[in-house]
Structure formats: structure tokens, C-alpha cells
Motif scaffolding. Structure first.
Motif, PDB file in Angstrom:
ATOM      1  N   ASN A  85       2.527  -4.526 -15.745  1.00 50.92           N
ATOM      2  CA  ASN A  85       2.840  -4.201 -17.141  1.00 50.92           C
ATOM      3  C   ASN A  85       2.890  -5.485 -17.970  1.00 50.92           C
ATOM      4  N   THR A  86       3.069  -5.307 -19.262  1.00 54.01           N
ATOM      5  CA  THR A  86       3.035  -6.443 -20.193  1.00 54.01           C
ATOM      6  C   THR A  86       4.136  -7.453 -19.882  1.00 54.01           C
ATOM      7  N   GLU A  87       5.308  -6.964 -19.551  1.00 55.48           N
ATOM      8  CA  GLU A  87       6.419  -7.872 -19.277  1.00 55.48           C
ATOM      9  C   GLU A  87       6.104  -8.758 -18.071  1.00 55.48           C
ATOM     10  N   MET A 141      -3.278  -2.350 -14.538  1.00 56.59           N
ATOM     11  CA  MET A 141      -2.865  -1.861 -15.866  1.00 56.59           C
ATOM     12  C   MET A 141      -3.999  -1.032 -16.459  1.00 56.59           C
ATOM     13  N   ARG A 170      -3.876   2.441 -17.400  1.00 59.31           N
ATOM     14  CA  ARG A 170      -3.484   3.771 -17.885  1.00 59.31           C
ATOM     15  C   ARG A 170      -3.932   4.018 -19.319  1.00 59.31           C
ATOM     16  N   GLU A 222      -4.095   0.686 -21.737  1.00 61.50           N
ATOM     17  CA  GLU A 222      -3.838  -0.619 -21.144  1.00 61.50           C
ATOM     18  C   GLU A 222      -5.171  -1.354 -20.966  1.00 61.50           C
ATOM     19  N   THR A 244      -3.194  -7.162 -23.487  1.00 58.90           N
ATOM     20  CA  THR A 244      -2.563  -6.279 -22.498  1.00 58.90           C
ATOM     21  C   THR A 244      -2.694  -4.794 -22.850  1.00 58.90           C
ATOM     22  N   ARG A 245      -2.688  -4.481 -24.141  1.00 56.74           N
ATOM     23  CA  ARG A 245      -2.873  -3.085 -24.555  1.00 56.74           C
ATOM     24  C   ARG A 245      -3.642  -3.069 -25.864  1.00 56.74           C
TER      25      ARG A 245
END
Lengths: 466, 466
Positions: A50-52, A95, A97, A111, A208-209
Motif C-alpha cells: 500500500n501507499t504507506e 498494488m 486493485r 492502484e 501509487t494510485r
């Protein structure tokens, strides 16, 4: 050794130890070039979820001053995602999704690791399209498409990837998350950071998204191949079709006779040539509309006029999906033909449409001054001013490559074009970027890079000369 | 005094003494706001005749640390070109030449001071269009259109100004000339500096010349006004027309009942209302095609389907150019109606289309919580997610303005929209940019500003909070 161990431990903390790979545990796909040859193995392959976690990885990289190269589907052709030796290959493949489809706003939020084709399929299932299309659709990721501002065969109507991105989320070099996941088409509030990130090849941040802009799915597709007696006719035909087809012309691909002859000869066992060779140029044109029967009749009328006015000497119109595939195969089934010509050097340049023919003549002459027996294959997205030029000299060594590159790029510079229309710079063209960008432009780019990534950890060996 | 004299002398050297104006010799047009009220007079008005003179002026400004505000047609609505008190108003009005039209490439190369309408006219004379169109076309300049990334009523089909600019030449703060006058549609060689400059409101550089992308002139225009019973119907209608009109839908403007009633009542003496008031929403739609007779029949068929499916409750189709003008007047003849509502505060925001109705309800409620008698007028380029909202409270004082701004922008923030869809930030919205941009985005913008204009001479009091 301690530093490496500390770095490893910090990466483990960032994404979990099961998503950090080193040494022989690193799969070849993270360090293989286009032709399947292994590249140096990176120090680490790290796969955030994920981004974090991406932010956490970049903070670690920043702390250890370790280079990071973001990887998507690894389908780029200029080495922009080649793993950094002794650095971190940051794969976004987990990532992947699709986060939301909003039919009223005609947007999809995804993502970065989403495969292009899965996005295309999801849009089509809801009566929409993501207009970006290219050969690597089954492997290329949206993040890679954005980072390289991908082009393809429908730019004429719908633009490049940057024209399909409404918002991006990215992680900056220091781990700051830049959140810009808006669904708005118009947004004049400050500098357009989105456009700065798009096409920056992982050197300014990690995308990232994204919020993608979808379009209504056309319900008809009309495709034809035309034989043309001159490049002037190709330009006149392009402008005429753009006018007559009123917003529906989606592709206008031109093949020089060298290309057409090579392809149809090399693929003769697979399928007959749709038109005899011998014409100086061939155009593959496509329009996408909303009235299937009417559109077919209109397309035939327009092409009949083109023929009767002498703009084309011959034409074949696809009558079925299979016909359409056969026509596109002339343009896209390049493996066998390119194999016959191998070794070759491939170019992806752009110049003004009005100067395209003169450019090709000049570039060929410039190469042949050094390599009199050089062979050429020429084609391109002429509606976008984008030429693909293949040059074969029988040799593949570095000196020959450099000499051919220099000859072509000097010609691009003389015609005020671009040495990279859609493929980007990466490592393959970084030594030549000065042929297409002035010292002032390069100085400004480097200044922006310096302020956004002062430690030069993001893809540091790409885009600019070493 | 010596510094001022030295500065004056240096400016005289840069552009010639006859193009430097001070004190009472400065015409009011250089320091008048939208409503004709005088603003503080700038120290100098300087009118360069070419790019080199612009560079010379910026070098002088740099040396004397004097603020410079570039001025085009002065038709912006957010104060972005307000002259800098004690600084230099840099008027590009003399740089108004069309340098080249290239029909094969479909480009026009112009100086930044060219009036939009003169560019439109020149394109049309050669069978092409520059699709940008807006009310100020007779005064606004191309440089201003680029610096503010102008929008208008055809964004749905052709995009904003940034989508019509292939290349720009600009002068940076230190006088460096950034030459990027390419005619190429595709160019992936490094960071996209062009897109960074477009919309930067004169804070990153002075745009001096541009290559514009032209399009084939449509030969038919179909226009209709429809009455709609719900906003959901407006969205459904938009998506249906985008599909059915296959690439030719160029405008989709929606007016809320408050807007329609005010306009048609206030302008009743000039022209009758094309449809009775009373519907909750009205849509003005336009498509531009290439087959005049056929297009009219198709448009009528599509709209007949829309009516029979209950998507619209009433409709009127323009049968002539005069009809068309009358329909557009409902949307654009705002002087008298706005005068009746005066004083008012005008907003230009964007949100996702799917949330637009909810946003309007929420914004009204938020304003009315503080000003129960507030009146609203609502309309916009719905196809682009762009809303114009006018709020009248009977008061025009600063506290009221701030309270209304805050209520609307808090709502924009909650809906993840933009406080400026097309008008920009300038001085009018700079204190609110934080409602639409995160601290990380603003920090990055300021870092870029810092590296491109370290002495902060370019329009220093604009875009960012003081």
C-alpha cells in the motif's frame, strides 16, 4: 556489512520480511532486459502492499542514501525501470486493485500496479473505455503508463496517458505522500504537479494510485487500408478524414513502402497481403462511432470520394472483426519481420507533420553517409507526428549503435523534433537528450530534480546524462 | 531616488525609452480592476517588442529586485495580472504577431500578445479552428490564456488551453530564454516544462511565444435547450449524448432553476424565454459535425429519443444561427441579471459529476446557516465537472465576503473538489488555496517557485498566501 544489515532490517520493518528479497531469492523478472538477457541483480526487491509502505520504503532509502527504481510491468523499451545495481527495485505488482468505478463521473480509481488490460476490461464491462491501448496491454501497469506517459495507436483522438489521468497520488523522495486523487477535469489551483509527475520516469516520485478518465464505449469500428502515391497525399488524406469523420477518427497510421514490403513478405505464410506492395505509402485508418450501420456506409462514401479524387490509389475496407485484425496485423505483427532485419536500432521520434517526409529523407541520407548499405523500415502514428524508424546495418556493436543514434538524432535536432515521442528517455537515450532539449531546459529539469530529490535516490541513473 | 533613476535608465536601455511609462503617463488600463475601479499605479509600465527585450527587462528586474507582473488583455477575474505597486507591469500588447500558419501540421505560431479572436479568425480563414472560446475573446490574449490555462464552453470536446498548446517559449526569472517552440504532439523527452508553465499565472516565467494546435473546422453546429426534471436526468443525458453523438458533443451546460428564472426574467425585454421556467434544471447542448443536413436529422432523432424516454420534459432545437444565438444568450447574457442580484460573490469550482448536486445542496446550506436570506444562482460546464455559483447576501463588505468564501470552500474541500476550476487563484483566492491543495502540495509548489524564481520577482503577491 552492518550498513547492509541495517538497511535490510529497515526494509523488513517497512513492508514485512516476506516482501523483501535479496540475492538468489530475487526472481529474474526483476532484472531482465527486453530481450530476456539478465541485468545486474539489484540489492533488494521490495514489494509494498500500500501507499504507506511505499512511503516507509522511501524513508528507509533516504536514510541509507540507497537508489530506488520503481517497477511496474517491465515493458518499457528504454531501460527506464532497469533495477539499480546494489539498490532497491520497488515492485508495485501487489498494488493491483481497482478501488472504484464511478459511472456518473466516468472515472476509475486504481492502484498503480493494475494491469492495463484489466482496467480496459473493467471499463468495457460497464459500457466505457480507457482509450489507451498498446501491444503490452496484458503486462504493462497503469503506474508505468503514467510514469512514462504512454502513447499508442489512438492518441489522435483521445491523447496520451496524461490526457486520461484526472488525479494522482504519489510518494515523494522523502516519503511525503502527495495526495491528489481528484475526479475533476478542470483544476486551476496552483501549479500542475500531476503533469510534472506524469512522464517523469520514476525520477521525481513513485505514483501509487490514480483517478482515470473513462469515455463512452464506441459501438462501431471502421477500418481500412489505403495505398497512397505520395506523402503529400497522406497528409491531405489525414486532414480530410479528420474533417469528414468529425471527431471519430481514432487512428491514422502510415507505413512507408520499405515497411509494408518487409512485413507482408515476412508474414506471407501467415496471411496474404491485403493490398499489393509497390505503392510508396500505405495508411491504416480507423474511426469509432455510435451508429454501426450508418457509420459503415458513411466510411465507404468518404473513402469512395478519396479514391475518386485520386488521394488513394487502392483501398480495402474491413468487413468483419477478422478483417480488421488482418489489417492491423500488417502494422503490428512485427516479430518475424524484425527478426529478419536483426540486428537493428529502433527510433521513436517526432517532428512536425509538414516536415516528416523531408525528415525521413534527411535521416536516411545522414545514416547512409556513414553506412552506405544501411536498411530502413519506416512507419508511424502520422496523425500525431510520431515516426518509428528502424535502421539495420548488419552490426550491433556499441560504436555502430552510437554512430546511427547520432546521425538520426542530429537530424531530429535539425528538424526541431523530439528524440522520444512516446518511449521516454530511460538509459537508452539519456546521452542524447541534449539533441532535443536545450541547455536551459536541461538545467531547469535538473534544478527541479534537485529540489524534489536532493539525495538523488529516485532512479538516479536515468533520463539525464551520467 | 538614485536606485529608482537607475532602474528607470536600465528599463529604458532594455526596451527603449518610448516604451517605458511612469507616473501620470501610465494609462489607467494598466491598473484598473474588472469593474473599472483604479488599482494602485505601478512604478513602471514596460512594453517590450520581442522576446529578447522581455529577457532584458527581467534581467533588470532581477538586478533591482523589482517585482514584475505580466499583463495580457487584463480580462482575468481573480486579480492575477493586477499591476505590482512600485513594480513593473510588463505589457505584452505589442507582441501580437501571428508568425506562421502551418496547415499540414495544423499549427499556428504566435506571439503571446495576440488577441484570441484574431487567432480564431485566422484559423477559420484557413478552414481550421482554435477550439478555445470564451466571452472575453476580443480582448484576452493567447499569452494570458496560456498563463491561466483558460477553459470556456468547449472543454468537453477539445480540452482546456493546455490541450491546445504544442510548444511554448518563455523567459525565466533570471532572463534565460526557454525555447520550446516545437510542433510535436508527442514528446516524452524529460519533464514536461510546458505543462508546468501553463496555468502558473506569471509566477514561474513570462510566456512570449507559442505553437498552437488547430483542428479541422466543423461544418455543422446543432444546438438545443432542454428542460430536465432532475439532476440525475442531467447526468444520464450527458452520458447518453456523449455516446450517441460520438465525439461531436462540444458543450453541455446546465442551468439550475434559480439561474434560468433570473436570466429569462431580467432579459425578458430583450428576448422571450425559449422554454417556460419552472423546471428544476435546463441543459444547453451543442454538437459540431461535418454533414450539415444529416447532422440536423440525427440530432433531432437523438433528442426525440431523449424526450420519449422521459429524460427531458421539453426541448427546443435551434433552426438557424439566430436561434442558436438566442439559446446561448440564456447562458451568456449575464450583465443585466447579475446587476439585479448585485452585490454578489462569484465562484468557479469543480467537483466530481456524481457529487455535483449534493455539493450544491451542501454549499447552499452551509452559506445559509450564516446568511439565512442568501440568494443563489447556479450553472456550469457540467460535462467538465465545473460549477459557477453566485451568492448574494445584500452585502459586499470584506467580512461577509470572507464568510461566504469560507462556507463555499469548506464545502469544496469536503467534496474533494477544486476551489478554482478555470479562473485561477491570483489574489482573489490565494488565502483559500489550502482548501484545495494539501500542505505537501503547497510546499512542493513553493519549492519549485523557489528554485525557478529565488528572488521572488515574478508576480510575487499572487497564488500563494502572503
Amino acid at each position: 556489512m552492518n550498513v547492509a544489515n541495517d538497511l535490510h532490517a529497515a526494509l523488513n520493518d517497512a513492508v514485512g520480511p516476506d516482501q523483501v528479497f535479496t540475492g538468489a531469492a530475487i526472481d529474474l523478472r526483476y532484472h531482465t532486459d527486453l530481450r530476456g538477457q539478465p541485468l545486474p541483480r539489484p540489492g533488494f526487491v521490495v514489494r509494498p502492499g500500500n501507499t504507506e509502505q511505499v512511503a516507509a520504503v522511501l524513508k528507509v532509502a533516504q536514510r541509507f542514501r540507497t537508489p530506488v527504481t520503481t517497477q511496474g510491468g517491465r515493458t518499457g523499451v528504454v531501460g527506464g525501470a532497469d533495477a539499480p545495481p546494489r539498490g532497491i527495485a520497488l515492485s508495485l505488482e501487489r498494488m493491483n486493485r481497482i478501488l472504484e468505478v464511478d459511472p456518473a463521473s466516468m472515472t476509475m480509481t486504481v492502484e498503480a500496479g493494475c494491469i492495463l488490460q484489466s482496467v480496459q476490461d473493467r471499463a468495457e464491462a460497464q459500457g466505457m473505455i480507457l482509450p489507451l491501448d498498446l501491444g503490452a496491454r496484458g503486462t504493462a501497469t497503469i503506474g508505468g503508463n503514467i510514469a512514462t506517459n504512454a502513447g499508442g495507436v489512438r492518441v489522435l483522438r483521445w491523447g496520451m496517458m496524461r490526457d486520461m489521468v484526472l488525479g494522482v497520488e504519489a510518494v515523494l523522495a522523502d516519503g511525503t505522500i502527495l495526495s491528489g486523487l481528484h475526479k475533476t477535469i478542470k483544476d486551476n489551483a496552483g501549479y500542475d504537479l500531476k503533469h510534472l509527475l506524469i512522464g517523469s520516469e520514476g525520477t521525481l516520485g513513485v505514483i501509487t494510485r490514480a483517478v482515470l478518465r473513462l469515455r463512452p464505449a464506441p459501438t462501431s469500428t471502421q477500418t481500412a487500408l489505403l495505398a497512397l502515391s505520395s506523402f503529400d497525399h497522406a497528409v491531405t488524406l489525414l486532414r480530410r478524414l479528420e474533417g469528414d469523420m468529425a471527431g471519430t477518427l481514432s487512428s491514422f497510421e502510415v507505413m512507408w513502402d520499405d515497411f509494408y514490403t518487409l512485413i507482408t513478405t515476412a508474414n506471407a505464410d501467415k496471411r496474404p497481403a491485403p493490398l499489393p506492395s509497390g505503392a510508396p505509402f500505405y495508411a491504416l485508418v480507423e474511426a469509432m462511432g455510435a451508429e454501426p450501420e450508418r457509420d459503415a456506409a458513411r466510411f465507404e462514401d468518404v473513402l469512395a470520394g478519396v479514391l475518386s479524387d485520386g488521394l488513394a490509389s487502392d483501398a480495402v475496407i474491413a468487413q468483419s472483426g477478422a478483417d480488421r485484425d488482418r489489417l492491423w496485423a500488417v502494422r503490428e505483427d512485427l516479430n518475424e519481420p524484425m527478426g529478419r532485419m536483426w540486428p537493428l536500432f529502433a527510433f521513436d521520434v517526432s517532428v512536425a507533420v509538414s516536415e516528416m517526409e523531408a525528415f525521413v529523407i534527411a535521416a536516411k541520407a545522414h545514416v547512409r553517409a556513414r553506412f552506405p548499405d544501411a536498411e530502413f523500415v519506416t512507419y508511424g502514428h502520422i496523425g500525431d507526428g510520431n515516426l518509428h524508424l528502424m535502421v539495420g546495418t548488419g552490426k550491433a556493436d556499441g560504436d555502430t549503435h552510437h554512430a546511427v543514434d547520432t546521425a538520426v538524432f542530429e537530424t531530429v535536432q535539425r528538424f526541431n523534433g523530439s528524440i522520444s515521442a512516446e518511449h521516454g528517455i530511460g538509459t537508452a537515450k539519456r546521452d542524447y537528450i541534449g539533441y532535443t532539449r536545450t541547455p536551459a531546459e536541461l538545467a531547469l529539469m535538473k534544478a527541479i530534480k534537485g529540489v524534489m530529490d536532493p539525495a538523488h535516490i529516485l532512479n538516479p541513473d536515468k533520463m539525464f546524462p551520467a
